[in-house]
Scaffold this motif. Sequence first.
Motif, PDB file in Angstrom:
ATOM      1  N   ALA A  61     -19.523   8.399  11.206  1.00 11.06           N
ATOM      2  CA  ALA A  61     -20.530   7.629  10.466  1.00 11.06           C
ATOM      3  C   ALA A  61     -21.862   8.385  10.398  1.00 11.06           C
ATOM      4  O   ALA A  61     -22.502   8.444   9.329  1.00 11.06           O
ATOM      5  CB  ALA A  61     -20.729   6.273  11.134  1.00 11.06           C
ATOM      6  N   ASP A 144     -12.776  14.252  17.150  1.00 13.14           N
ATOM      7  CA  ASP A 144     -12.338  13.993  15.770  1.00 13.14           C
ATOM      8  C   ASP A 144     -12.270  15.242  14.911  1.00 13.14           C
ATOM      9  O   ASP A 144     -11.691  15.214  13.829  1.00 13.14           O
ATOM     10  CB  ASP A 144     -13.295  12.992  15.099  1.00 13.14           C
ATOM     11  N   GLY A 154      -7.342   7.323  17.114  1.00 13.72           N
ATOM     12  CA  GLY A 154      -7.711   6.646  15.874  1.00 13.72           C
ATOM     13  C   GLY A 154      -8.752   5.572  16.089  1.00 13.72           C
ATOM     14  O   GLY A 154      -9.585   5.345  15.241  1.00 13.72           O
ATOM     15  N   ASP A 155      -8.706   4.899  17.210  1.00 16.26           N
ATOM     16  CA  ASP A 155      -9.725   3.885  17.468  1.00 16.26           C
ATOM     17  C   ASP A 155     -10.244   4.085  18.879  1.00 16.26           C
ATOM     18  O   ASP A 155      -9.496   4.478  19.769  1.00 16.26           O
ATOM     19  CB  ASP A 155      -9.127   2.490  17.320  1.00 16.26           C
TER      20      ASP A 155
HETATM   21  N1  GLU Z   1     -14.186   8.456  16.992  1.00 13.92           N
HETATM   22  C1  GLU Z   1     -14.742   7.866  15.807  1.00 13.92           C
HETATM   23  C2  GLU Z   1     -16.160   8.358  15.572  1.00 13.92           C
HETATM   24  O1  GLU Z   1     -16.855   8.678  16.477  1.00 13.92           O
HETATM   25  C3  GLU Z   1     -14.775   6.358  15.869  1.00 13.92           C
HETATM   26  C4  GLU Z   1     -13.504   5.649  16.115  1.00 13.92           C
HETATM   27  C5  GLU Z   1     -13.716   4.137  16.148  1.00 13.92           C
HETATM   28  O2  GLU Z   1     -14.630   3.654  15.517  1.00 13.92           O
HETATM   29  O3  GLU Z   1     -12.980   3.426  16.845  1.00 13.92           O
HETATM   30  O4  GLU Z   1     -16.622   8.378  14.476  1.00 13.92           O
END
Ligand code: GLU
Length: 392
Positions: A61, A144, A154-155
């Motif tokens: 993000a 990631d 994935g989560d």
């Molecule tokens: N590892 C992802 C990240 O840092 C997020 C995974 C999630 O939201 O569960 O962007």
Amino acid sequence: MISGRKAVSSHHRIVIKIGSALLVDRRSGLKSAWLEAICADIAALRAKGTDVLVVSSGAIALGRTVLDLPPGALKLEASQAAAAVGQIALARAWAESLSRQDIVAGQILLTLGDTEERRRYLNARATINQLLKIGAVPIINENDTVATSEIRYGDNDRLAARVATMAGADLLILLSDIDGLYTAPPHLDPQAKFLNEIAAITPEIEAMAGGAASELSRGGMRTKIDAGKIATAAGCAMIIASGKVDHPLRAIETGARSSWFAPSASPVTARKTWIAGQLQASGELYVDAGAQKALGAGKSLLPAGVRKVLGHFHRGDTVAIIGIDGREVARGLASYDAEEARQIAGRRSGEIEALLGYAGRAAMVHRDDMVVSGAVHAGQEHEDREEDAAHA
Ligand code: GLU
């Protein structure tokens, strides 16, 4: 109901999982004031003697906002690149905010294999323990930039649960935009009731989480309940709480609504914790009623009780043991390759040598290598040699 719920600060070691939306605003980027506030909460917990580990989402993000990428799904390479850009900014923000509380941060990026392969798991665990020993706060995320869709958590809900069991935490807190578990998804059912305390994750509780999260929506209630299963089986309580307030940890402490999942009263030993938390089983062994009963009584799974063998697995791989109603009743490490398992399924252990040409183990899954779901029996097991080797 008699509650075993304790104050957050009376826990010994806490893993806090923070969802992306709490840390990152699509337009303005990092929510620095929120981060400052939670770092103050973390400092307050540590001042009371609680170890804190953070599983922080937000890399992808944040990378998106830094790179000014348009909204919508990203291709794998694009999300890997966004994560590379975002993770460095995320880690820096954590390090700076924590340092204002006189706390040192240490970054750990994990890939699926780091928790699923026993040797790597023990390595990652040693690093986490060392960071805590020197007084640092581990800031953990999935790596990631190298994770592909097949090889990833994935989560971060399940990742955080794996970290909690790995670190021997006694509390896992999942902070996101939902304040807890409802009897049905509240946006779909206005009658849905909030659940303050969940004594055990039964099939009814699982059903309340709604269907599986889609490919695109990471997290959701489904993965939170999965995280709860992993954590509580290891004797770690879990709280789902809203992070959409300043000082969310202080808010839980002072009575903000949250759902508390009780830890299992008879947590499994370290090695069994690892087996129980394995995210992917390589195969399935369907058992008959007699074998299912024997497993409940703490016995090994013998070939005679196996009706059907599915999947491709090797000796030592994790297999799911499926009961007569089609539900998983246990999980364990197979003593045989799938092909051999098929040959000896339904046969007496005494026939193994004649069938395979060598005298293998009497059990298809030995009790020491197995965790029975729900009613977990805390069997004594021998010292784990691998564990000793990793610390040598
Ligand atoms: N590892 C992802 C990240 O840092 C997020 C995974 C999630 O939201 O569960 O962007």
